[in-house]
Design a protein around this motif. Structure first.
Motif, PDB file in Angstrom:
ATOM      1  N   UNK A  78       0.877  -1.116  -0.031  1.00  9.75           N
ATOM      2  CA  UNK A  78      -0.026  -0.045  -0.070  1.00  9.75           C
ATOM      3  C   UNK A  78       0.828   1.297   0.119  1.00  9.75           C
ATOM      4  N   UNK A  79       1.843   1.038   0.743  1.00 10.99           N
ATOM      5  CA  UNK A  79       2.773   2.478   0.670  1.00 10.99           C
ATOM      6  C   UNK A  79       3.463   2.746  -0.640  1.00 10.99           C
ATOM      7  N   UNK A  80       3.885   1.619  -1.247  1.00  5.20           N
ATOM      8  CA  UNK A  80       4.691   1.638  -2.472  1.00  5.20           C
ATOM      9  C   UNK A  80       3.543   2.364  -3.624  1.00  5.20           C
ATOM     10  N   UNK A  81       2.382   1.864  -3.370  1.00  4.25           N
ATOM     11  CA  UNK A  81       1.416   2.221  -4.439  1.00  4.25           C
ATOM     12  C   UNK A  81       1.068   3.696  -4.161  1.00  4.25           C
ATOM     13  N   UNK A  82       0.834   4.276  -3.078  1.00  3.66           N
ATOM     14  CA  UNK A  82       0.625   5.515  -2.669  1.00  3.66           C
ATOM     15  C   UNK A  82       1.885   6.352  -2.906  1.00  3.66           C
ATOM     16  N   UNK A  83       3.000   6.055  -2.865  1.00  2.44           N
ATOM     17  CA  UNK A  83       4.141   6.751  -3.359  1.00  2.44           C
ATOM     18  C   UNK A  83       4.201   6.836  -4.812  1.00  2.44           C
ATOM     19  N   UNK A 110      11.946  11.275  -2.686  1.00  3.89           N
ATOM     20  CA  UNK A 110      12.019  11.979  -1.244  1.00  3.89           C
ATOM     21  C   UNK A 110      10.883  11.223  -0.302  1.00  3.89           C
ATOM     22  N   UNK A 111       9.732  10.879  -0.960  1.00  2.00           N
ATOM     23  CA  UNK A 111       8.889  10.205  -0.347  1.00  2.00           C
ATOM     24  C   UNK A 111       9.545   8.609   0.310  1.00  2.00           C
ATOM     25  N   UNK A 112      10.119   8.072  -0.710  1.00  3.15           N
ATOM     26  CA  UNK A 112      11.009   6.815  -0.284  1.00  3.15           C
ATOM     27  C   UNK A 112      11.867   7.044   0.937  1.00  3.15           C
ATOM     28  N   UNK A 113      12.676   8.254   0.635  1.00  2.00           N
ATOM     29  CA  UNK A 113      13.467   8.463   1.930  1.00  2.00           C
ATOM     30  C   UNK A 113      13.005   8.897   3.201  1.00  2.00           C
ATOM     31  N   UNK A 114      11.683   9.507   3.079  1.00  2.00           N
ATOM     32  CA  UNK A 114      10.876   9.900   4.194  1.00  2.00           C
ATOM     33  C   UNK A 114      10.315   8.488   4.977  1.00  2.00           C
ATOM     34  N   UNK A 115      10.137   7.700   4.183  1.00  2.00           N
ATOM     35  CA  UNK A 115       9.876   6.315   4.742  1.00  2.00           C
ATOM     36  C   UNK A 115      10.867   5.185   4.819  1.00  2.00           C
ATOM     37  N   UNK A 116      12.101   5.588   5.014  1.00  2.99           N
ATOM     38  CA  UNK A 116      13.152   4.647   4.526  1.00  2.99           C
ATOM     39  C   UNK A 116      13.298   3.697   5.845  1.00  2.99           C
ATOM     40  N   UNK A 117      13.101   4.124   7.023  1.00  2.00           N
ATOM     41  CA  UNK A 117      12.973   3.260   8.235  1.00  2.00           C
ATOM     42  C   UNK A 117      11.835   1.945   8.045  1.00  2.00           C
ATOM     43  N   UNK A 118      10.730   2.546   7.321  1.00  2.00           N
ATOM     44  CA  UNK A 118       9.698   1.542   6.769  1.00  2.00           C
ATOM     45  C   UNK A 118      10.126   0.106   6.037  1.00  2.00           C
ATOM     46  N   UNK A 119      10.822   0.747   5.071  1.00  2.00           N
ATOM     47  CA  UNK A 119      11.154  -0.036   3.775  1.00  2.00           C
ATOM     48  C   UNK A 119      12.572  -0.768   4.015  1.00  2.00           C
ATOM     49  N   UNK A 120      13.087  -0.323   4.777  1.00  2.00           N
ATOM     50  CA  UNK A 120      14.846  -1.050   5.082  1.00  2.00           C
ATOM     51  C   UNK A 120      14.966  -1.501   6.431  1.00  2.00           C
ATOM     52  N   UNK A 121      15.503  -2.645   6.959  1.00  2.00           N
ATOM     53  CA  UNK A 121      15.513  -2.971   8.070  1.00  2.00           C
ATOM     54  C   UNK A 121      16.634  -2.174   9.146  1.00  2.00           C
ATOM     55  N   UNK A 122      16.360  -2.413  10.262  1.00  2.00           N
ATOM     56  CA  UNK A 122      17.231  -1.539  11.313  1.00  2.00           C
ATOM     57  C   UNK A 122      17.573  -2.845  12.319  1.00  2.00           C
ATOM     58  N   UNK A 123      18.501  -2.881  12.544  1.00  2.00           N
ATOM     59  CA  UNK A 123      19.449  -3.705  13.417  1.00  2.00           C
ATOM     60  C   UNK A 123      19.697  -3.090  14.798  1.00  2.00           C
ATOM     61  N   UNK A 124      19.347  -3.972  15.949  1.00  2.22           N
ATOM     62  CA  UNK A 124      19.585  -3.614  17.365  1.00  2.22           C
ATOM     63  C   UNK A 124      20.420  -4.310  17.887  1.00  2.22           C
ATOM     64  N   UNK A 125      21.576  -3.921  18.642  1.00  5.88           N
ATOM     65  CA  UNK A 125      22.537  -4.781  19.084  1.00  5.88           C
ATOM     66  C   UNK A 125      22.598  -4.370  20.901  1.00  5.88           C
ATOM     67  N   UNK A 126      22.505  -5.206  21.706  1.00  7.01           N
ATOM     68  CA  UNK A 126      22.722  -4.833  23.028  1.00  7.01           C
ATOM     69  C   UNK A 126      23.978  -5.426  23.614  1.00  7.01           C
ATOM     70  N   UNK A 127      24.737  -4.606  24.311  1.00  9.48           N
ATOM     71  CA  UNK A 127      25.919  -5.217  25.114  1.00  9.48           C
ATOM     72  C   UNK A 127      25.687  -4.988  26.580  1.00  9.48           C
ATOM     73  N   UNK A 128      26.548  -5.344  27.492  1.00  9.75           N
ATOM     74  CA  UNK A 128      26.419  -4.879  28.824  1.00  9.75           C
ATOM     75  C   UNK A 128      26.166  -3.525  29.208  1.00  9.75           C
ATOM     76  N   UNK A 129      27.189  -2.701  28.504  1.00  6.59           N
ATOM     77  CA  UNK A 129      27.121  -1.298  28.928  1.00  6.59           C
ATOM     78  C   UNK A 129      26.257  -0.525  27.918  1.00  6.59           C
ATOM     79  N   UNK A 130      25.933  -0.772  26.636  1.00  7.36           N
ATOM     80  CA  UNK A 130      25.112  -0.029  25.673  1.00  7.36           C
ATOM     81  C   UNK A 130      24.179  -0.671  24.931  1.00  7.36           C
TER      82      UNK A 130
END
Length: 155
Positions: A30-35, A58-78
């Motif tokens: 739906x987001x791709x169709x709307x863009x 511009x619209x793709x860059x505004x929604x880049x966090x939706x379209x591309x993955x985000x990795x989260x790494x936890x350690x003991x201190x951060x």
């Protein structure tokens, strides 16, 4: 798709990937169709394909966090969040406020004013990582206790 791996503490994920467009393919379609529809509208309104292409990018860059993955790494201190266009981190002991938003956790660093500099948005996927919420709250509680004992001892 969210997944946990490399657990050193029982029940606490150390690394996961949050990819909203993959987790919700219908919303991604739906987001791709709307863009494309909006970019085509810009193309028709201006009569120039370059403006339509720029609107699409511009619209793709505004929604880049939706379209591309985000990795989260936890350690003991951060905690480190690797977003598509940047990498940000925050130490556990520098967290002042922790706001739970369901699919994400907003961490605000001590001393941060209204700027976005001291804020970190941690995507949690589909609410699977309650242990991360628990860890952040425990860290805040320990800081609160230690700051009160420190002020009591200095008085």
């Amino acid at each position: 798709m969210s997944r946990a791996m490399n657990s050193s503490e029982p029940g606490l994920p150390q690394h996961w990937r949050c990819w909203p467009a993959r987790e919700r393919p219908l919303a991604g379609l739906l987001a791709c169709a709307l863009i494309m529809l909006l970019a085509f509208s810009v193309l028709l309104a201006t009569g120039d394909w370059i403006w339509g292409g720029l609107a699409c990018m511009g619209m793709f860059l505004a929604l880049i966090g939706f379209f591309l993955p985000t990795d989260v790494v936890l350690s003991a201190d951060k905690m480190i969040v690797r977003e598509p266009l940047r990498v940000r981190g925050m130490r556990w002991d520098s967290i002042q406020i922790c706001k739970d938003g369901g699919d994400a956790l907003l961490l605000i660093q001590r001393g941060a004013r209204r700027s976005r500099q001291g804020r970190l948005l941690v995507p949690l996927g589909r609410g699977e990582f309650t242990q991360v919420r628990k860890r952040a709250v425990e860290q805040l509680w320990q800081q609160h206790k230690s700051s009160h004992t420190h002020t009591d001892q200095s008085a």
